[in-house]
Design a protein around this motif. Structure first.
Motif, PDB file in Angstrom:
ATOM      1  N   UNK A   1      26.339  -4.293  17.676  1.00 22.53           N
ATOM      2  CA  UNK A   1      27.172  -4.024  18.424  1.00 22.53           C
ATOM      3  C   UNK A   1      28.135  -4.833  18.245  1.00 22.53           C
ATOM      4  N   UNK A   2      27.842  -6.507  18.555  1.00 21.85           N
ATOM      5  CA  UNK A   2      29.071  -7.105  18.535  1.00 21.85           C
ATOM      6  C   UNK A   2      29.551  -7.902  17.785  1.00 21.85           C
ATOM      7  N   UNK A   3      28.990  -8.144  16.280  1.00 21.72           N
ATOM      8  CA  UNK A   3      28.993  -8.348  14.986  1.00 21.72           C
ATOM      9  C   UNK A   3      29.907  -6.707  14.521  1.00 21.72           C
ATOM     10  N   UNK A   4      29.261  -5.618  14.968  1.00 22.64           N
ATOM     11  CA  UNK A   4      30.193  -4.625  14.306  1.00 22.64           C
ATOM     12  C   UNK A   4      31.682  -4.583  14.431  1.00 22.64           C
ATOM     13  N   UNK A   5      32.059  -5.496  15.484  1.00 25.38           N
ATOM     14  CA  UNK A   5      33.371  -5.305  16.311  1.00 25.38           C
ATOM     15  C   UNK A   5      33.633  -6.187  15.553  1.00 25.38           C
TER      16      UNK A   5
ATOM     17  N   UNK B   1      36.682  -8.364  28.796  1.00 26.38           N
ATOM     18  CA  UNK B   1      36.165  -8.385  27.443  1.00 26.38           C
ATOM     19  C   UNK B   1      34.726  -8.214  27.129  1.00 26.38           C
ATOM     20  N   UNK B   2      34.583  -8.729  26.466  1.00 21.17           N
ATOM     21  CA  UNK B   2      32.748  -8.099  26.079  1.00 21.17           C
ATOM     22  C   UNK B   2      31.848  -9.244  26.668  1.00 21.17           C
ATOM     23  N   UNK B   3      30.912  -8.794  27.472  1.00 26.10           N
ATOM     24  CA  UNK B   3      29.521  -9.567  28.073  1.00 26.10           C
ATOM     25  C   UNK B   3      28.139  -9.110  27.433  1.00 26.10           C
ATOM     26  N   UNK B   4      27.344  -9.776  27.628  1.00 22.28           N
ATOM     27  CA  UNK B   4      26.034  -9.445  27.022  1.00 22.28           C
ATOM     28  C   UNK B   4      24.891 -10.079  28.350  1.00 22.28           C
ATOM     29  N   UNK B   5      23.484  -9.302  28.095  1.00 24.66           N
ATOM     30  CA  UNK B   5      22.662  -9.069  28.906  1.00 24.66           C
ATOM     31  C   UNK B   5      22.346 -11.176  28.555  1.00 24.66           C
TER      32      UNK B   5
END
Length: 357
Positions: A348-352, A316-320
């Motif tokens: 971008x995560x907020x948009x998703x 799934x989504x990861x982040x720095x």
């Protein structure tokens, strides 16, 4: 970026340490530059004395090193400018105030007083002098995730934020302009944020999420230490850098020196240590040397070599931020690599999240 020695040395260090070292190194380079220039300013004729000849040779070597020294100084001054820009942005939006409240909620400080958390959140999200749209949406999201607030309370806070932003605007817009009514882009971000809040409210109602207070372990160093480090840097840096950074230091100082161990970091740590009554009981062990299933209980009782290499991959989504937090487990004898299906930035995560609503 890894070709930059300062970045390579301090990329995973806490913010105050990076500030401190930037000042120390810049002062050292400036001192060495001044020493070389003062020597080259001496116009006395060359002496036949061998000792003097040796000194001349040393001087020639020092002069030859001057270009590299000046390049180093230029690099450090770039970092000073970056630190200043970051601090100015943080100060203009009053980010430390949001950070303090978000961290308090995430670490369970309002576990038995949701009403107080709601009051503080309402005060911040309706204040037109503090934060931008993303700051306020993020605060409401943390309030939704980190507390046991009722859905009606979350809705009340979200609507109050929306009304305040639409009527009075925010402290700073996405284009860097100062306080005023929201432009088209900010209104779109607000609508997106409201959808994200609605989605998380629904997701929370399904009881599928780990409580934030359990997902974050406080490893905070003292705030005073962060302020002391910042003050030390301010004194040791050049006068120009000191003046630029001083304007933002008071607001930024309150959030320096703080960090929490994230859920992924705690899970990896427990797996490496094979800690009983933790995630280690649930994860599957695969060993190519063992034909049958691995006996975890027997494995725990064996003397094992310490883990030297860790690869953590998120489906799934990861982040720095998660990658950086995992580096808390790295040391001279252990490396930590990180991957994910997709790396996304916060906006971008907020948009998703908004698209899922």
């Amino acid at each position: 970026p890894d070709d930059d020695p300062f970045y390579s040395a301090h990329k995973f260090n806490p913010f105050p340490e990076a500030i401190e070292q930037n000042g120390v190194e810049l002062q050292d380079v400036t001192r060495r530059e001044q020493q070389i220039r003062s020597k080259t300013g001496d116009s006395k004729p060359m002496s036949p004395d061998p000792l003097v000849g040796s000194a001349a040779s040393d001087l020639a070597t020092a002069v030859d090193s001057l270009p590299a020294l000046l390049d180093r100084k230029k690099q450090l001054e770039v970092h000073t400018s970056i630190l200043q820009a970051v601090m100015n942005e943080v100060a203009s939006r009053d980010v430390p105030q949001f950070y303090e409240l978000e961290t308090s909620m995430a670490t369970g400080s309002f576990k038995n007083d949701v009403g107080k958390a709601k009051k503080l959140v309402l005060e911040l999200v309706t204040d037109p002098k503090k934060g931008n749209v993303e700051d306020k949406v993020r605060l409401v999201l943390v309030f939704c995730l980190a507390t046991k607030a009722k859905s009606t309370d979350v809705e009340e806070v979200a609507e109050a934020m929306k009304t305040a932003l639409e009527t009075r605007g925010s402290a700073i817009n996405s284009d860097g302009s100062q306080r005023g009514t929201l432009g088209k882009e900010e209104r779109n971000r607000l609508a997106q944020g409201m959808r994200a809040i609605e989605y998380l409210k629904h997701f929370r109602s399904m009881n599928m999420m780990i409580p934030m207070s359990e997902a974050m372990e406080d490893t905070t160093s003292s705030t005073a230490a962060g302020k002391d480090m910042l003050s030390s840097f301010m004194k040791s840096a050049t006068n120009q850098a000191t003046g630029l950074l001083a304007k933002a230091s008071e607001k930024v100082g309150s959030m320096l020196g703080k960090s929490q161990k994230h859920h992924a970091t705690r899970v990896v740590e427990h797996l490496c240590e094979m800690k009983p009554n933790s995630e280690d009981d649930l994860y599957l062990y695969l060993d190519p040397k063992v034909k049958e299933d691995v006996d975890v209980q027997a494995l725990r009782q064996m003397t094992r070599a310490p883990v030297r290499e860790i690869i953590a991959f998120t489906i799934g989504g990861g982040c720095y931020g998660e990658f950086q937090n995992l580096q808390m487990l790295a040391n001279e004898r252990r490396t930590v690599s990180y991957g994910s299906t997709e790396l996304v930035d916060p906006c971008t995560f907020l948009s998703q999240l908004g698209q899922l609503a």
